[in-house]
Design an enzyme around this catalytic site. Sequence first.
Site, mmCIF file in Angstrom:
data_model
loop_
_atom_site.group_PDB
_atom_site.id
_atom_site.type_symbol
_atom_site.label_atom_id
_atom_site.label_comp_id
_atom_site.label_asym_id
_atom_site.label_seq_id
_atom_site.Cartn_x
_atom_site.Cartn_y
_atom_site.Cartn_z
ATOM 1 N N GLY A 54 0.783 -1.241 0.000
ATOM 2 C CA GLY A 54 0.000 0.000 0.000
ATOM 3 C C GLY A 54 0.808 1.280 0.000
ATOM 4 O O GLY A 54 0.347 2.298 -0.517
ATOM 5 N N THR A 90 -0.883 -3.406 13.089
ATOM 6 C CA THR A 90 0.228 -3.694 12.174
ATOM 7 C C THR A 90 1.423 -2.798 12.497
ATOM 8 O O THR A 90 2.558 -3.269 12.616
ATOM 9 C CB THR A 90 -0.209 -3.483 10.701
ATOM 10 O OG1 THR A 90 -1.408 -4.234 10.475
ATOM 11 C CG2 THR A 90 0.860 -3.931 9.736
ATOM 12 N N PHE A 99 -13.798 3.212 4.416
ATOM 13 C CA PHE A 99 -12.797 2.426 3.700
ATOM 14 C C PHE A 99 -12.395 3.208 2.455
ATOM 15 O O PHE A 99 -13.244 3.587 1.651
ATOM 16 C CB PHE A 99 -13.329 1.039 3.336
ATOM 17 C CG PHE A 99 -12.207 0.107 2.961
ATOM 18 C CD1 PHE A 99 -11.557 -0.629 3.947
ATOM 19 C CD2 PHE A 99 -11.774 -0.002 1.645
ATOM 20 C CE1 PHE A 99 -10.485 -1.460 3.617
ATOM 21 C CE2 PHE A 99 -10.711 -0.835 1.309
ATOM 22 C CZ PHE A 99 -10.065 -1.571 2.301
ATOM 23 N N GLU A 153 4.292 4.283 5.690
ATOM 24 C CA GLU A 153 3.072 3.472 5.642
ATOM 25 C C GLU A 153 1.966 4.180 4.873
ATOM 26 O O GLU A 153 1.951 5.401 4.774
ATOM 27 C CB GLU A 153 2.567 3.204 7.067
ATOM 28 C CG GLU A 153 3.583 2.491 7.918
ATOM 29 C CD GLU A 153 2.932 1.595 8.952
ATOM 30 O OE1 GLU A 153 2.026 0.825 8.597
ATOM 31 O OE2 GLU A 153 3.343 1.693 10.116
ATOM 32 N N ASP A 154 1.007 3.399 4.397
ATOM 33 C CA ASP A 154 -0.138 3.975 3.695
ATOM 34 C C ASP A 154 -1.175 4.495 4.683
ATOM 35 O O ASP A 154 -1.622 5.623 4.598
ATOM 36 C CB ASP A 154 -0.762 2.966 2.712
ATOM 37 C CG ASP A 154 -1.140 1.623 3.346
ATOM 38 O OD1 ASP A 154 -0.842 1.370 4.535
ATOM 39 O OD2 ASP A 154 -1.745 0.800 2.626
ATOM 40 N N ASP A 178 -5.671 -0.359 -1.698
ATOM 41 C CA ASP A 178 -6.482 -1.234 -2.530
ATOM 42 C C ASP A 178 -7.731 -1.733 -1.828
ATOM 43 O O ASP A 178 -7.842 -1.706 -0.597
ATOM 44 C CB ASP A 178 -5.668 -2.464 -2.933
ATOM 45 C CG ASP A 178 -5.493 -3.439 -1.759
ATOM 46 O OD1 ASP A 178 -5.043 -3.003 -0.684
ATOM 47 O OD2 ASP A 178 -5.845 -4.628 -1.911
ATOM 48 N N GLY A 200 -4.103 0.067 14.271
ATOM 49 C CA GLY A 200 -2.782 0.291 14.853
ATOM 50 C C GLY A 200 -2.008 -0.989 15.105
ATOM 51 O O GLY A 200 -0.815 -0.935 15.400
ATOM 52 N N LYS A 257 -6.525 6.775 10.328
ATOM 53 C CA LYS A 257 -7.952 6.618 10.620
ATOM 54 C C LYS A 257 -8.070 6.569 12.148
ATOM 55 O O LYS A 257 -8.279 5.506 12.741
ATOM 56 C CB LYS A 257 -8.442 5.309 9.998
ATOM 57 C CG LYS A 257 -9.682 5.456 9.150
ATOM 58 C CD LYS A 257 -10.256 4.114 8.769
ATOM 59 C CE LYS A 257 -9.779 3.599 7.452
ATOM 60 N NZ LYS A 257 -10.409 2.291 7.109
ATOM 61 N N ARG A 302 -5.373 0.606 -6.775
ATOM 62 C CA ARG A 302 -4.113 1.176 -6.293
ATOM 63 C C ARG A 302 -3.594 2.282 -7.207
ATOM 64 O O ARG A 302 -2.865 3.166 -6.773
ATOM 65 C CB ARG A 302 -3.025 0.089 -6.223
ATOM 66 C CG ARG A 302 -3.257 -0.976 -5.166
ATOM 67 C CD ARG A 302 -1.987 -1.793 -4.981
ATOM 68 N NE ARG A 302 -2.196 -3.061 -4.299
ATOM 69 C CZ ARG A 302 -2.249 -3.219 -2.972
ATOM 70 N NH1 ARG A 302 -2.145 -2.164 -2.188
ATOM 71 N NH2 ARG A 302 -2.427 -4.409 -2.436
ATOM 72 N N ASP A 351 -4.804 2.089 10.854
ATOM 73 C CA ASP A 351 -6.233 1.878 11.110
ATOM 74 C C ASP A 351 -6.383 1.477 12.582
ATOM 75 O O ASP A 351 -6.393 2.336 13.460
ATOM 76 C CB ASP A 351 -6.714 0.820 10.114
ATOM 77 C CG ASP A 351 -8.200 0.543 10.188
ATOM 78 O OD1 ASP A 351 -8.952 1.396 10.638
ATOM 79 O OD2 ASP A 351 -8.602 -0.575 9.785
HETATM 80 P P1 IMP Z 1 -4.198 -1.872 11.083
HETATM 81 O O1 IMP Z 1 -3.295 -2.962 11.568
HETATM 82 O O2 IMP Z 1 -5.644 -2.105 11.452
HETATM 83 O O3 IMP Z 1 -3.745 -0.480 11.470
HETATM 84 O O4 IMP Z 1 -4.227 -2.013 9.525
HETATM 85 C C1 IMP Z 1 -3.399 -1.394 8.677
HETATM 86 C C2 IMP Z 1 -3.556 -2.001 7.298
HETATM 87 O O5 IMP Z 1 -4.930 -2.291 6.957
HETATM 88 C C3 IMP Z 1 -3.085 -1.007 6.262
HETATM 89 O O6 IMP Z 1 -1.710 -1.134 6.000
HETATM 90 C C4 IMP Z 1 -3.940 -1.345 5.075
HETATM 91 O O7 IMP Z 1 -3.322 -2.367 4.320
HETATM 92 C C5 IMP Z 1 -5.223 -1.899 5.643
HETATM 93 N N1 IMP Z 1 -6.294 -0.882 5.654
HETATM 94 C C6 IMP Z 1 -6.885 -0.338 6.737
HETATM 95 N N2 IMP Z 1 -7.817 0.568 6.383
HETATM 96 C C7 IMP Z 1 -7.819 0.595 5.041
HETATM 97 C C8 IMP Z 1 -8.579 1.349 4.064
HETATM 98 O O8 IMP Z 1 -9.443 2.186 4.354
HETATM 99 N N3 IMP Z 1 -8.285 1.098 2.763
HETATM 100 C C9 IMP Z 1 -7.329 0.193 2.370
HETATM 101 N N4 IMP Z 1 -6.608 -0.523 3.228
HETATM 102 C C10 IMP Z 1 -6.838 -0.322 4.557
HETATM 103 MG MG MG Z 2 -2.463 -3.059 2.950
#
Ligand code: IMP
Ligand code: MG
Length: 178
Positions: free
Chosen positions: A43, A106, A151, A98-99, A158, A104, A130, A164, A102
């Site tokens: 991403g 990851t 989303f 990072e992209d 993606d 947190g 987010k 993308r 969300d």
């Molecule tokens: P986290 O571990 O919940 O913070 O997730 C992070 C990962 O979820 C990001 O690196 C994205 O790959 C994916 N992700 C979370 N929200 C979105 C979104 O709105 N669009 C696309 N990918 C997302």
């Molecule tokens: Mg991703």
Amino acid sequence: MRYRLGPTLITAPEIRARVQELAGMISLDYAGRDLLLICVLKGAAIFWADLCRTLRIPCQSDFVAMESYGAATSPLSEPRFTKPADVALADRDILIVEDIIDTGHTSARLRELLRARSPRSLATCSLLDKAERRQVATPIEYCGFVIPNAFVVGYGLDYAQQYRHLPHIAVLERIPEA
Ligand code: IMP
Ligand code: MG
């Protein structure tokens, strides 16, 4: 459930302007240091490509990929590398690119894994935050945009590997059942 591309949330010129600002801050903060960008695939690839070409200081880059599970699956299955960093991280000034952050999970886990390799410093630059969705606190030293709980796709992000390539960030909409 079917989805379609919805309204634009952040335009390409808005992204470009913010990338310039972030690159300016990073160039000042990391001047004279040993900057290693760690791009989180897939991403962040487009953001990384624009950001590193806008920096005014030397840097190196490496790439990692993480496998993460949604909050619905077992909390025991922590995000892990599907591709770890190739280069030595000890004593480097690491900036994770990072992209989106969300929940947190990851990013928090990635920081823990990279921290264990003894960098001199560790910081995160995320295009999107987010913030309302956060479950685990994780620092974002350089944040592009805080966005609402929707989303989003485009500019590297993606849905099922689609969208993308879009130059802007758009909301993905659910198509109402007929
Ligand atoms: P986290 O571990 O919940 O913070 O997730 C992070 C990962 O979820 C990001 O690196 C994205 O790959 C994916 N992700 C979370 N929200 C979105 C979104 O709105 N669009 C696309 N990918 C997302
Ligand atoms: Mg991703």
